[in-house]
Design an enzyme around this catalytic site. Structure first.
Site, short mmCIF file in Angstrom:
data_model
loop_
_atom_site.label_atom_id
_atom_site.label_comp_id
_atom_site.label_asym_id
_atom_site.label_seq_id
_atom_site.Cartn_x
_atom_site.Cartn_y
_atom_site.Cartn_z
CE1 TYR A 124 -3.14 -2.91 0.26
CE2 TYR A 124 -4.27 -1.61 1.91
CZ TYR A 124 -4.24 -2.70 1.06
OH TYR A 124 -5.30 -3.57 1.02
CE LYS A 191 2.14 -17.93 2.07
NZ LYS A 191 1.23 -19.03 2.36
CG ASP A 224 -1.51 -19.46 4.12
OD1 ASP A 224 -0.75 -18.99 4.99
OD2 ASP A 224 -1.15 -20.32 3.31
CG ASP A 248 -7.37 -3.32 3.85
OD1 ASP A 248 -8.36 -3.05 4.57
OD2 ASP A 248 -7.27 -2.93 2.68
#
Ligand code: NAD
Length: 362
Positions: A124, A191, A224, A248
């Site tokens: 972002y 991740k 995940d 987000d």
């Protein structure tokens, strides 16, 4: 003592929920001198910019703002006002408490999570290269030279920077929040198994910071896996600290766990007391001017603002009043009724009035 607060009216449903929230906050008895300013597509039509300097100057002067949602049209080159505001005011932490309130329709009734999202970096950051542009072609060639990896010629590219400085700040904030609010555990979400130099850096910095807080339990979870765990056993988690993009996405997931966007508040926190409080939801343009949407998320953001201003009693009183109206289930908007077409649903202003009545009883 009176507090100076900037009220950003926003667009779409923004102005109507902002006005109701302002009235409800005034009804707590806390003295606030409001400075109303605009942002979004309505003011853009008048002044040629969605984020006038006057709006930013007011936030900088007052340090505390309550912000209604603002539309970001897709694919028009109109940069997000929300992202610009966060970057301009150095609002590096986005804090979104997600708490079950009795009476809210949700599959869960025991949620009490806090999302602490990094607000300035990651995908972002707004560093993007458009397909076929000269600089994009150069970047693709440079990457091939430097890494030996071939990016397809017809690609657009978004850059994902994650720094030690930004990560330290957000993880420190998450632990300080946990200590100040009697929380027991902080989980870092990442991740790192795939993105070793960005998420991997985030994880290693988080581990270092965690060592300074032995009284707070720390763990890390791959993003995940985290989405599944939040659906299956959300009660195992407490404070979650995340890079911008995962923050987000998981904010909306957690809003869903507690009954949806209508009840999900948020705070954007910067240095030296700077803070902008806003709902997680957007400007829902199709409901504009209908006096229909739920004002709760912005009112609860106002409750967080009162806490930030040191008005702890008033913030507790306000939360209680909101909880009572929701629990009674009578004077609530359509989205809080079992049947969304229930004719007994009240409008935005009427729900605000019901909360004001509850405040008067305390
Ligand atoms: P949205 O949150 O505006 O609306 C999605 C749906 O959620 C609505 O159609 C409505 O059914 C429901 N909803 C949202 N707020 C509600 C409320 N208070 N009460 C009852 N129901 C409510 O999301 P969107 O449609 O994806 O985005 C619309 C615009 O808002 C976009 O331009 C987006 O960029 C912008 N946006 C702004 C902010 C912000 O200002 N912080 C945040 C998210 C999205």
């Amino acid at each position: 003592m009176s507090h100076n607060v900037t009220l950003i009216l926003g667009d779409g449903i923004g102005p109507e929920i902002a006005k109701v929230t302002q009235k409800v906050i005034d009804a707590t008895g806390v003295k606030i001198s409001w400075e109303e300013v605009e942002a979004g597509i309505d003011i853009m039509a008048k002044e040629g910019t969605p984020l006038p300097e006057k709006t930013l100057a007011s936030c900088r002067k007052n340090k505390v703002a309550l912000k209604a949602p603002v539309t970001t049209p897709v694919g028009t080159g109109f940069r997000s006002v929300n992202v610009a505001l966060r970057q301009q005011l150095g609002l590096y932490a986005c804090v979104r408490p997600c708490k079950s309130y009795e009476g809210v329709r949700s599959k869960y009734n025991n949620i009490d999570l806090v999302i602490v999202r990094e607000n300035t970096e990651d995908l972002y950051a707004g560093i993007e290269f458009e397909k076929d542009k000269t600089e994009t072609v150069t970047l693709i060639e440079t990457i091939k030279k430097l890494s030996g990896k071939k990016i397809r010629d017809d690609s657009g590219i978004s850059i994902k920077p994650i720094s030690v400085t930004g990560t330290k700040k957000i993880v420190e904030y998450a632990f300080a929040y946990a200590v100040a609010n009697g929380r027991k555990k902080v989980s870092a979400i990442h991740k790192a198994n795939i993105m070793k130099f960005t998420d991997g850096l985030f994880l290693s910095v988080a581990r270092e910071v965690a060592k300074k807080y032995p009284a707070i339990e720390f763990n890390d979870v791959i993003v995940d896996n985290m989405t599944m765990q939040l659906v299956q056993k959300p009660e195992l988690y407490d404070v979650l600290v995340l890079p911008n993009l995962y923050g987000d996405i998981l904010s909306d997931l957690c809003a869903g766990l507690v009954g949806g966007l209508g009840v999900a508040p948020g705070a954007n926190i910067g240095e030296n007391g700077m803070a902008v409080f806003e709902a997680t939801h957007g400007s829902a343009p199709r409901y504009k001017g209908l006096n229909k949407v739920n004002p709760t998320a912005l009112i609860l953001s106002g409750m967080l603002m009162l806490k930030h201003l040191g008005e702890i009693k008033a913030s507790e009183k306000l939360e209680k009043a909101v909880m009572r109206v929701i629990k009674a289930g009578k004077d609530v908007t359509y989205d809080m009724k079992a049947d969304r077409n229930d004719p007994s649903a009240v409008g935005t202003r009427e729900m605000g009035e019901a909360i004001i009545k509850e405040l008067a009883k305390q």
